[in-house]
Write an enzyme that holds these catalytic residues in place. Structure first.
Site, PDB file in Angstrom:
ATOM      1  CE  LYS A   1      -3.985   0.332   0.429  1.00  0.00           C
ATOM      2  NZ  LYS A   1      -5.031   0.459  -0.617  1.00  0.00           N
TER       3      LYS A   1
ATOM      4  N   PRO B   1      -0.767   3.181  -4.990  1.00  0.00           N
ATOM      5  CG  PRO B   1       0.673   4.375  -6.336  1.00  0.00           C
ATOM      6  CD  PRO B   1      -0.217   3.169  -6.338  1.00  0.00           C
TER       7      PRO B   1
ATOM      8  CG  HIS C   1     -10.784  -3.613  -3.271  1.00  0.00           C
ATOM      9  ND1 HIS C   1     -11.925  -3.344  -2.538  1.00  0.00           N
ATOM     10  CD2 HIS C   1      -9.845  -2.753  -2.814  1.00  0.00           C
ATOM     11  CE1 HIS C   1     -11.684  -2.352  -1.701  1.00  0.00           C
ATOM     12  NE2 HIS C   1     -10.436  -1.978  -1.847  1.00  0.00           N
ATOM     13  CB  SER C   2      -9.240  -6.971   0.521  1.00  0.00           C
ATOM     14  OG  SER C   2      -9.357  -6.986   1.934  1.00  0.00           O
ATOM     15  CG  ASN C   3     -12.153  -1.428   3.238  1.00  0.00           C
ATOM     16  OD1 ASN C   3     -11.457  -1.255   4.226  1.00  0.00           O
ATOM     17  ND2 ASN C   3     -12.732  -0.438   2.588  1.00  0.00           N
TER      18      ASN C   3
ATOM     19  NE  ARG D   1     -10.883   3.582   6.113  1.00  0.00           N
ATOM     20  CZ  ARG D   1     -10.270   2.684   5.363  1.00  0.00           C
ATOM     21  NH1 ARG D   1     -10.951   1.617   4.950  1.00  0.00           N
ATOM     22  NH2 ARG D   1      -9.011   2.831   5.013  1.00  0.00           N
TER      23      ARG D   1
END
Length: 423
Positions: free
Chosen positions: A194, A223, A321-323, A403
């Site tokens: 990241k 980025p 993708h992941s969170n 968040r």
């Protein structure tokens, strides 16, 4: 006569908060707790289908609007779910031709959250794993990537917060040490960093250190739109031959198209192509060559499969993708990923960073950098009610309702701005 399936009798959504490390990114730093919602869809014969989604107030409000409208539906009626979700979120009647061309993330997120629970129920009713409900698996195990972050040693102004066993990672040696632990613990065969935190040249030095330590691991850097086109062009010679792909160096489809004209590696995204309506422009501009799907905001597991089919048509690579997420989401990712023939890259996951869990039996375990879809009918995971209650109490007391990485970062740097591009 056709078999009569049990109807939906109740829908419950429980907001939760779980501990999250101080992970740095272009927007700031992760707060001490991450928010999620746990969805339960119960049939009249007592079966419970599970879903997991975001935990911000907008998502919770949409889930609360949709839930009562699902009572009485057949769990196999996914079009009925979509129609009721559309009605609840937009306030308009669904006609079958009324989805916004550019996509509606709130609507897709709400629909997808319940769709996973419906599919879980379908698997339970049919006595089949969810991957079978989705058409059958093409791989036994799903590869995942080590997800590295620059990070602070501990959260600021949280004296009662448990110590972070990962420690600080703000230089190259610390990033390499983080990677070595990820690979040792989980066997990951590829590595993602990241970025957008420090100057690009510094982050590329971290990549070089990773390449020296892991000569055979594919490397990626993300980025998150933190670089300008000019900056990306300046550093491109340093990245040539170093990366498997470059993820979201810039922040728009147009800028990504400019970068693609001089990039020597594929460009990936989870930021600029995030709905079906974005695909025509993405293809026209050649903005991305890899789409990182996320069933939470693409509209569910079937939408993820549809995206993969479109990827086959236009030659787009597909990954995920992941969170910050827990085991229900990971199980859903594994089931759908097992069914996608053209899943060409190891998937992202934040899961190794999470120390708490809401599913029975504790955390799912990666082996050899991969995960098999959980065994059993449907998702193959069930709720740990004690853990759910604990994480719900943390939601009630943590004080976070949306968040805000920039707000958290200003605890460390009062003048912090998350405006992009940063470099």
């Amino acid at each position: 006569m056709p078999r009569s399936n049990p109807r939906i009798a109740a829908v419950r959504t429980t907001p939760i908060a779980f501990r999250d490390p101080p992970l740095l990114n272009v927007a700031g730093v992760h707060e001490a707790f991450a928010l999620r919602s746990i969805i339960e869809v119960e049939t009249e014969d007592g079966r419970i289908g599970l879903g997991e989604s975001y935990g911000d107030l907008e998502t919770l409000a949409n889930l609360a609007k949709i839930g009562p409208l699902l009572v009485g539906l057949d769990p196999y009626d996914l079009n009925g779910l979509a129609a009721r979700a559309y009605q609840a979120v937009t306030g308009q009647e669904f006609t079958g031709q009324t989805y916004p061309a550019g996509g509606d993330k709130a609507l897709a997120s709400a629909t997808g959250a319940f769709e996973v629970a419906f599919l879980d129920l379908q698997g339970q009713i049919a006595g089949m794993p969810l991957w079978a409900i989705l058409g059958g698996k093409v791989r036994e195990r799903v590869p995942f990537s080590a997800y590295l972050f620059y990070k602070f040693k501990q959260h600021k102004d949280d004296p009662g917060y448990p110590a972070d066993e990962w420690g600080e990672a703000i230089d190259h040696a610390q990033i390499v040490a983080q990677a070595k632990r990820m690979v040792l613990d989980h066997g990951f065969g590829s590595i993602k960093l990241k970025a957008g935190v420090f100057e690009p040249d510094f982050e590329i030095e971290s990549l070089r250190a990773l390449r020296k330590a892991f000569p055979d691991h594919p490397l990626r850097i993300d980025p998150n739109g933190g670089w300008s086109v000019a900056t990306t062009k300046r550093v491109m010679p340093q990245l040539d031959g170093l990366l498997e792909y470059l993820e979201d160096p810039t922040g728009t489809l147009e800028e990504m198209g400019e970068v693609a004209a001089f990039a020597k590696m594929p460009l990936a995204t989870n930021m600029v192509t995030i709905a079906f309506g974005h695909i025509p422009k993405s293809v026209r501009l050649n903005s991305v060559q890899i789409v990182l799907s996320d069933h939470h905001y693409w509209g569910g597991l079937r939408a993820t499969q549809n995206l993969a089919q479109i990827g086959r048509v236009f030659g787009l690579g597909i990954s995920m993708h992941s969170n910050s997420h827990l085991g229900i989401s990971l199980a859903a990712m594994a089931h759908v990923a097992a069914t996608i023939p053209n899943l060409a890259y190891a998937c992202d996951t934040h899961y190794p960073w999470q120390v708490e869990e809401v599913i029975d039996g504790g955390k799912l375990k990666f082996e050899g950098g991969s995960l098999a879809p959980p065994q059993g009918h449907g998702l193959g995971v069930r709720l740990d009610r004690t853990a759910l209650a604990t994480l719900h109490r943390q939601y009630q007391t943590c004080g976070i309702r949306k968040r805000d990485d920039a707000k958290e970062m200003r605890k460390y740097r009062p003048d912090w701005s998350s405006a992009r591009p940063r470099f």
